[in-house]
Design a protein around this motif. Structure first.
Motif, PDB file in Angstrom:
ATOM      1  N   ALA A  23       0.835  -1.207   0.000  1.00  0.00           N
ATOM      2  CA  ALA A  23       0.000   0.000   0.000  1.00  0.00           C
ATOM      3  C   ALA A  23       0.870   1.257   0.000  1.00  0.00           C
ATOM      4  N   ASP A  43       9.796   1.387   7.556  1.00  0.00           N
ATOM      5  CA  ASP A  43       9.204   0.101   7.925  1.00  0.00           C
ATOM      6  C   ASP A  43      10.051  -0.550   9.008  1.00  0.00           C
ATOM      7  N   LYS A  45      10.456  -3.720   9.657  1.00  0.00           N
ATOM      8  CA  LYS A  45      11.143  -4.973   9.317  1.00  0.00           C
ATOM      9  C   LYS A  45      12.600  -4.683   8.949  1.00  0.00           C
ATOM     10  N   TRP A  50       7.212  -9.986   2.040  1.00  0.00           N
ATOM     11  CA  TRP A  50       5.771  -9.909   1.796  1.00  0.00           C
ATOM     12  C   TRP A  50       5.173 -11.284   2.085  1.00  0.00           C
ATOM     13  N   GLN A  62      -3.470 -13.671  -6.615  1.00  0.00           N
ATOM     14  CA  GLN A  62      -4.903 -13.853  -6.869  1.00  0.00           C
ATOM     15  C   GLN A  62      -5.512 -12.716  -7.680  1.00  0.00           C
ATOM     16  N   VAL A 127       8.174   3.111  13.849  1.00  0.00           N
ATOM     17  CA  VAL A 127       7.510   4.333  14.308  1.00  0.00           C
ATOM     18  C   VAL A 127       6.822   4.034  15.633  1.00  0.00           C
ATOM     19  N   ASN A 385      -5.403   0.735   3.623  1.00  0.00           N
ATOM     20  CA  ASN A 385      -5.751  -0.606   4.101  1.00  0.00           C
ATOM     21  C   ASN A 385      -6.165  -0.580   5.571  1.00  0.00           C
ATOM     22  N   ASN A 397      -7.000  -5.472  -0.315  1.00  0.00           N
ATOM     23  CA  ASN A 397      -6.215  -6.215  -1.313  1.00  0.00           C
ATOM     24  C   ASN A 397      -5.508  -5.272  -2.278  1.00  0.00           C
ATOM     25  N   LEU A 398      -4.909  -5.823  -3.303  1.00  0.00           N
ATOM     26  CA  LEU A 398      -4.035  -5.025  -4.163  1.00  0.00           C
ATOM     27  C   LEU A 398      -4.776  -4.223  -5.228  1.00  0.00           C
TER      28      LEU A 398
HETATM   29  C1  LIG Z   1      -0.435 -14.713   2.136  1.00  0.00           C
HETATM   30  C2  LIG Z   1      -1.164 -13.547   1.566  1.00  0.00           C
HETATM   31  C3  LIG Z   1      -1.300 -13.451   0.194  1.00  0.00           C
HETATM   32  C4  LIG Z   1      -1.983 -12.380  -0.358  1.00  0.00           C
HETATM   33  N1  LIG Z   1      -2.142 -12.354  -1.692  1.00  0.00           N
HETATM   34  C5  LIG Z   1      -2.870 -11.385  -2.246  1.00  0.00           C
HETATM   35  C6  LIG Z   1      -3.126 -11.388  -3.647  1.00  0.00           C
HETATM   36  O1  LIG Z   1      -2.712 -12.296  -4.357  1.00  0.00           O
HETATM   37  N2  LIG Z   1      -3.847 -10.374  -4.155  1.00  0.00           N
HETATM   38  C7  LIG Z   1      -4.343  -9.368  -3.384  1.00  0.00           C
HETATM   39  O2  LIG Z   1      -4.988  -8.474  -3.918  1.00  0.00           O
HETATM   40  N3  LIG Z   1      -4.134  -9.341  -2.045  1.00  0.00           N
HETATM   41  C8  LIG Z   1      -3.421 -10.333  -1.467  1.00  0.00           C
HETATM   42  N4  LIG Z   1      -3.211 -10.306  -0.116  1.00  0.00           N
HETATM   43  C9  LIG Z   1      -3.796  -9.206   0.677  1.00  0.00           C
HETATM   44  C10 LIG Z   1      -2.999  -7.883   0.632  1.00  0.00           C
HETATM   45  O3  LIG Z   1      -2.653  -7.509  -0.653  1.00  0.00           O
HETATM   46  C11 LIG Z   1      -1.741  -7.956   1.406  1.00  0.00           C
HETATM   47  O4  LIG Z   1      -2.055  -8.298   2.731  1.00  0.00           O
HETATM   48  C12 LIG Z   1      -0.878  -6.681   1.382  1.00  0.00           C
HETATM   49  O5  LIG Z   1       0.356  -7.039   1.927  1.00  0.00           O
HETATM   50  C13 LIG Z   1      -1.437  -5.495   2.121  1.00  0.00           C
HETATM   51  O6  LIG Z   1      -0.516  -4.443   1.996  1.00  0.00           O
HETATM   52  P1  LIG Z   1      -0.254  -3.336   3.135  1.00  0.00           P
HETATM   53  O7  LIG Z   1       0.838  -2.478   2.644  1.00  0.00           O
HETATM   54  O8  LIG Z   1      -1.533  -2.704   3.481  1.00  0.00           O
HETATM   55  O9  LIG Z   1       0.185  -4.147   4.427  1.00  0.00           O
HETATM   56  P2  LIG Z   1       1.456  -5.034   4.776  1.00  0.00           P
HETATM   57  O10 LIG Z   1       1.939  -5.764   3.582  1.00  0.00           O
HETATM   58  O11 LIG Z   1       1.080  -5.823   5.974  1.00  0.00           O
HETATM   59  O12 LIG Z   1       2.579  -3.981   5.179  1.00  0.00           O
HETATM   60  C14 LIG Z   1       2.506  -3.225   6.350  1.00  0.00           C
HETATM   61  C15 LIG Z   1       3.919  -2.882   6.774  1.00  0.00           C
HETATM   62  O13 LIG Z   1       3.869  -1.981   7.867  1.00  0.00           O
HETATM   63  C16 LIG Z   1       4.986  -2.241   8.706  1.00  0.00           C
HETATM   64  N5  LIG Z   1       4.735  -1.667  10.030  1.00  0.00           N
HETATM   65  C17 LIG Z   1       3.767  -1.998  10.904  1.00  0.00           C
HETATM   66  N6  LIG Z   1       3.834  -1.226  12.002  1.00  0.00           N
HETATM   67  C18 LIG Z   1       4.881  -0.385  11.813  1.00  0.00           C
HETATM   68  C19 LIG Z   1       5.466   0.653  12.608  1.00  0.00           C
HETATM   69  N7  LIG Z   1       4.974   1.003  13.797  1.00  0.00           N
HETATM   70  N8  LIG Z   1       6.550   1.307  12.104  1.00  0.00           N
HETATM   71  C20 LIG Z   1       7.056   0.982  10.873  1.00  0.00           C
HETATM   72  N9  LIG Z   1       6.538  -0.005  10.115  1.00  0.00           N
HETATM   73  C21 LIG Z   1       5.465  -0.658  10.572  1.00  0.00           C
HETATM   74  C22 LIG Z   1       5.096  -3.753   8.684  1.00  0.00           C
HETATM   75  O14 LIG Z   1       6.396  -4.186   9.018  1.00  0.00           O
HETATM   76  C23 LIG Z   1       4.719  -4.083   7.243  1.00  0.00           C
HETATM   77  O15 LIG Z   1       5.850  -4.243   6.410  1.00  0.00           O
HETATM   78  C24 LIG Z   1      -2.545 -11.366   0.466  1.00  0.00           C
HETATM   79  C25 LIG Z   1      -2.402 -11.471   1.848  1.00  0.00           C
HETATM   80  C26 LIG Z   1      -1.725 -12.561   2.402  1.00  0.00           C
HETATM   81  C27 LIG Z   1      -1.646 -12.679   3.890  1.00  0.00           C
END
Ligand SMILES: Cc1cc2nc3c(=O)[nH]c(=O)nc-3n(C[C@H](O)[C@H](O)[C@H](O)COP(=O)(O)OP(=O)(O)OC[C@H]3O[C@@H](n4cnc5c(N)ncnc54)[C@H](O)[C@@H]3O)c2cc1C
Length: 439
Positions: A23, A43, A45, A50, A62, A127, A385, A397-398
């Motif tokens: 995101a 971040d 990590k 991912w 997906q 953070v 998200n 999702n994406l």
């Molecule tokens: C196994 C799996 C497969 C998926 N496959 C798909 C797919 O095929 N298609 C689809 O559309 N969606 C999919 N999803 C759903 C979605 O796209 C993902 O979950 C996506 O990673 C969401 O992105 P995000 O950036 O919101 O969150 P995240 O990927 O969870 O990233 C959030 C980040 O914030 C960081 N963070 C948290 N707190 C802090 C803090 N205090 N300070 C600094 N950093 C912090 C974390 O370390 C993390 O890296 C999938 C989900 C899973 C679990």
């Protein structure tokens, strides 16, 4: 910390992104190179990943590969999937591979490349707190930075039912830890709980193990009535377009909740290819290898509790949803909880929460995903998200990542870029092509 120095006095940014998952990476890509909008994304990590601990062999994306970080809104952006292929010299190979579904690992590697190639993204920095005194003061475990705006993109955290929490450990674990924890299941009775894609992938992996690696018995429990596929068909995908997102956003909260529940399988169902692979594996086990009593398929059932047994295993008490007086007792040695994820806590915003409007436990956002609060209108907290209740299933999702990030950048730049053409479908009685029907 990679790429960004670690000075204690961290500077001032137009936007500070908290989290660098897909995101916020999308937003980082759209802001990259814009000197008027200096940005920094942090971040916690140590390096990009991912859902790496869930990357079972054969896992696929997906959604369409066009739903990368930028293509649906800014196709010439240098952080597109095509650009990744090009830079790595594998454009022809990707075409010739003719993937029906893109391997999830390749998408993960693309995201890692995008994070690595963007000097405004850094890892290994958490953070801890955000305060506001005309600018956002962001305290990390290394320094303090200030910003006119923040973008919170901290994603989700694993969820298991309350009664399972005390049992979590080497023998019972959430599917998000599958690759590291599911190694030692040979000869054991394993239950996979959860009827979505993650549960399906874990079940498939376990029943596909051969020889000494093989678990003794694998069961798959789901509350759903059957193992249902994701609905990825044409008109259904129109739910994952900007126009529907805006229509959904304007509906009353009760209607939004009703629709998210009705449309759950458009997002949380199982890929047909995974279902087919599972069915074929079951056929092999039962009819080709003629192995007795290797698996149990238990949909339409809820787990009520987990107890440890005297023999060192566990007993799951299972209730059949149509025959609630019929409890079943499932003896197992290990449980994989594929019971989903919940919005990650945002404790670092605690000092601001009494200034923010909320709705059903979510921060309320405006049309540009900015939290509605009593601060100055040019100081925003964008939420990525984190508003599934207001924006529906696509929020997590994406599909709308690039478009949502575009809304945020437009707000920062004081610009308006046109949304893509409307869906073929007239969602609303109020707006759309057919308001007047002057045919
Ligand atoms: C196994 C799996 C497969 C998926 N496959 C798909 C797919 O095929 N298609 C689809 O559309 N969606 C999919 N999803 C759903 C979605 O796209 C993902 O979950 C996506 O990673 C969401 O992105 P995000 O950036 O919101 O969150 P995240 O990927 O969870 O990233 C959030 C980040 O914030 C960081 N963070 C948290 N707190 C802090 C803090 N205090 N300070 C600094 N950093 C912090 C974390 O370390 C993390 O890296 C999938 C989900 C899973 C679990």
């Amino acid at each position: 910390m990679t790429g960004l120095g670690s000075d204690e006095c961290g500077g001032h940014y137009r936007l500070l992104g908290i989290g660098a998952g897909p995101a916020n990476l999308s937003l980082a890509a759209l802001l990259h190179g814009d000197r008027e909008q200096p940005s920094l994304f942090l971040d916690r990590k140590p390096s990009f990943s991912w859902h790496d601990d869930q990357l079972v062999t054969g896992a696929t994306l997906q959604v369409s590969i066009f739903k990368d970080l930028v293509s649906l809104t800014d196709p010439t952006n240098r952080f597109s999937f095509l650009s990744y292929l090009h830079e790595h010299g594998r454009m022809y190979h990707f075409l010739n591979a003719q993937f029906a579904e893109v391997p999830r690992t390749e998408f993960r590697n693309y995201l890692a490349w995008a994070a690595r190639s963007n000097e405004n993204v850094g890892f290994g920095e958490t953070v801890q707190q955000v305060d506001f005194d005309g600018v956002f003061r962001v305290t990390t475990d290394r320094r303090q930075v200030t910003a006119d705006n923040i973008a919170v993109g901290v994603g989700t955290v694993p969820w298991v039912p309350e009664f399972a929490v005390p049992h979590l450990g080497p023998d019972q674990f959430h599917v998000s830890q599958y690759m590291s924890r599911a190694k030692n299941l040979a000869g054991r009775r394993v239950a996979v709980v959860g009827g979505g894609q993650s549960g399906a992938e874990a079940f498939l992996d376990l029943i596909s193990r051969r020889g000494p690696e093989r678990p003794a018995w694998v069961s798959w429990v789901s509350r759903r009535r059957n193992y249902f596929p994701i609905d990825d068909s044409t008109f259904t995908n129109d739910f994952y377009m900007p126009g529907y997102s805006d229509y959904f956003y304007r509906l009353p909260g009760t209607k939004r909740a009703e629709l998210s529940s009705a449309h759950l399988l458009t997002s949380d169902g199982i890929s047909e290819s995974t279902l087919r692979a599972i069915y074929q594996e079951l056929y092999r086990i039962q009819f080709i290898e003629r192995e007795e009593n290797r698996f149990g398929l238990l949909p339409n059932r809820s787990i009520l509790s987990v107890d440890r047994t005297a023999g060192g295993g566990f007993e799951l008490i299972v209730r059949h949803n149509d025959e609630p007086d019929q409890s079943q007792f499932l003896p197992v040695d290990a449980v994989v909880w594929a019971t989903g994820f919940r919005s990650a806590p945002k404790d670092f915003l605690a000092s601001l929460m009494d200034r923010v409007e909320t709705e059903d436990g979510e921060m309320r956002v405006d049309e540009d995903f900015a939290a509605v609060w009593d601060g100055p209108p040019d100081r925003n907290m964008f939420l990525q998200n984190a508003v599934r209740g207001q924006r529906g299933l696509p929020d997590v999702n994406l599909s709308l990542n690039a478009w949502r990030a575009q809304r945020v950048t437009n707000r920062l730049r004081g610009r308006n870029t046109p949304d893509p053409a409307m869906s073929f479908i007239d969602w609303s009685a109020k707006i759309g092509r057919g308001t007047q029907w002057t045919l």
